[in-house]
Design a protein around this motif. Sequence first.
Motif, PDB file in Angstrom:
ATOM      1  N   ARG A  34       9.598  -7.918   4.328  1.00 37.24           N
ATOM      2  CA  ARG A  34       8.439  -7.283   4.968  1.00 37.24           C
ATOM      3  C   ARG A  34       7.280  -8.248   5.191  1.00 37.24           C
ATOM      4  N   PHE A  35       7.381  -9.454   4.609  1.00 35.28           N
ATOM      5  CA  PHE A  35       6.362 -10.469   4.864  1.00 35.28           C
ATOM      6  C   PHE A  35       7.015 -11.746   5.361  1.00 35.28           C
ATOM      7  N   ALA A  36       6.482 -12.251   6.447  1.00 38.95           N
ATOM      8  CA  ALA A  36       6.902 -13.547   6.982  1.00 38.95           C
ATOM      9  C   ALA A  36       5.650 -14.292   7.406  1.00 38.95           C
TER      10      ALA A  36
ATOM     11  N   LYS B 128       2.700   3.695   9.339  1.00 37.76           N
ATOM     12  CA  LYS B 128       3.320   2.856   8.312  1.00 37.76           C
ATOM     13  C   LYS B 128       4.671   2.349   8.813  1.00 37.76           C
ATOM     14  N   GLY B 129       5.014   1.167   8.392  1.00 38.41           N
ATOM     15  CA  GLY B 129       6.268   0.544   8.830  1.00 38.41           C
ATOM     16  C   GLY B 129       6.092  -0.389  10.005  1.00 38.41           C
ATOM     17  N   GLN B 130       4.963  -0.282  10.717  1.00 38.58           N
ATOM     18  CA  GLN B 130       4.733  -1.181  11.838  1.00 38.58           C
ATOM     19  C   GLN B 130       4.258  -2.547  11.328  1.00 38.58           C
ATOM     20  N   THR B 131       4.286  -3.523  12.229  1.00 37.79           N
ATOM     21  CA  THR B 131       3.999  -4.904  11.843  1.00 37.79           C
ATOM     22  C   THR B 131       2.594  -5.310  12.264  1.00 37.79           C
TER      23      THR B 131
ATOM     24  N   ARG C  30      -4.173 -12.760   0.545  1.00 37.43           N
ATOM     25  CA  ARG C  30      -4.933 -11.799  -0.266  1.00 37.43           C
ATOM     26  C   ARG C  30      -5.074 -10.449   0.430  1.00 37.43           C
ATOM     27  N   LEU C  31      -5.352 -10.444   1.738  1.00 42.72           N
ATOM     28  CA  LEU C  31      -5.518  -9.182   2.456  1.00 42.72           C
ATOM     29  C   LEU C  31      -4.202  -8.658   3.027  1.00 42.72           C
ATOM     30  N   ALA C  32      -3.209  -9.507   3.124  1.00 46.82           N
ATOM     31  CA  ALA C  32      -1.876  -9.024   3.503  1.00 46.82           C
ATOM     32  C   ALA C  32      -1.291  -8.156   2.391  1.00 46.82           C
TER      33      ALA C  32
ATOM     34  N   ALA D  68       0.674  -0.784   1.175  1.00 46.33           N
ATOM     35  CA  ALA D  68       0.459   0.493   1.867  1.00 46.33           C
ATOM     36  C   ALA D  68       1.638   0.878   2.759  1.00 46.33           C
ATOM     37  N   GLY D  69       2.627  -0.005   2.896  1.00 46.87           N
ATOM     38  CA  GLY D  69       3.821   0.345   3.654  1.00 46.87           C
ATOM     39  C   GLY D  69       3.982  -0.346   4.993  1.00 46.87           C
TER      40      GLY D  69
END
Length: 233
Positions: free
Chosen positions: A96-98, A48-51, A61-63, A69-70
């Motif tokens: 956390r999203f780009a 978790k925390g990885q990109t 939708r799936l992002a 989930a982290g």
Amino acid sequence: MNWSPDEHYQSRKVASEYDRKRFASVPGRVFNHLEKRTIVKCFARVPKGQTIADAPCGTGRLAEPLLAAGYRVHGLDISDEMLEIARQRLRGFPGRFACEVVDVKASRPHEPLYDAALCARVLMHFPLDQQVEFLTGVARLSRSIVVINHSLDSGYQRFRRRVKHWLGNQASANYPVSNADIRVLLQQSGLREVQRYRLASLVSEAIYIVAERITPAAESARARQSQSAAAVS
């Protein structure tokens, strides 16, 4: 009629109606829930925390379940219209999203840019040689695994597609793949299957494959594991 996925999804109208047309019905909502749960399961080995690179990201939708989930997610898509829906949907995950407009089939730096990658709901739109081209581009983005969604071809699934066509339902995948096709697709894209999930196989042709990049280090580790197994036996 010549249908081009590259052009089709760059329509603002198509982007705005995409999720509603596919996932608003009761079966669509059930499928949406199961698919999101499966996608998170596929990335369980990624800390978790990885990109994760989501290519193509579409409407996000799936992002969304990956962010929940982290994970961090970087969305790539040829359609800015689809990404605009994703930006609105995922505004609750600031930092956390780009996302960016990218054709992943085009050449990119050889050094992997992300910790893992997702390639969902796209390969079945293209013939096998173009699937290889697309997936090779996605594989270049990942330092470790690539999770692939596809439509599995079989006698049973071909029968289901005919029934759906007779009932006037949404068209199925244009280019579903057999297990032999999957082996060719992965090998020529520089990947190796390590795990597979089915989603309600009696009512869905969806298949989810966790694949690792074939690198010298991965080959060496695989050889050592084989030698150890042989020594034990």
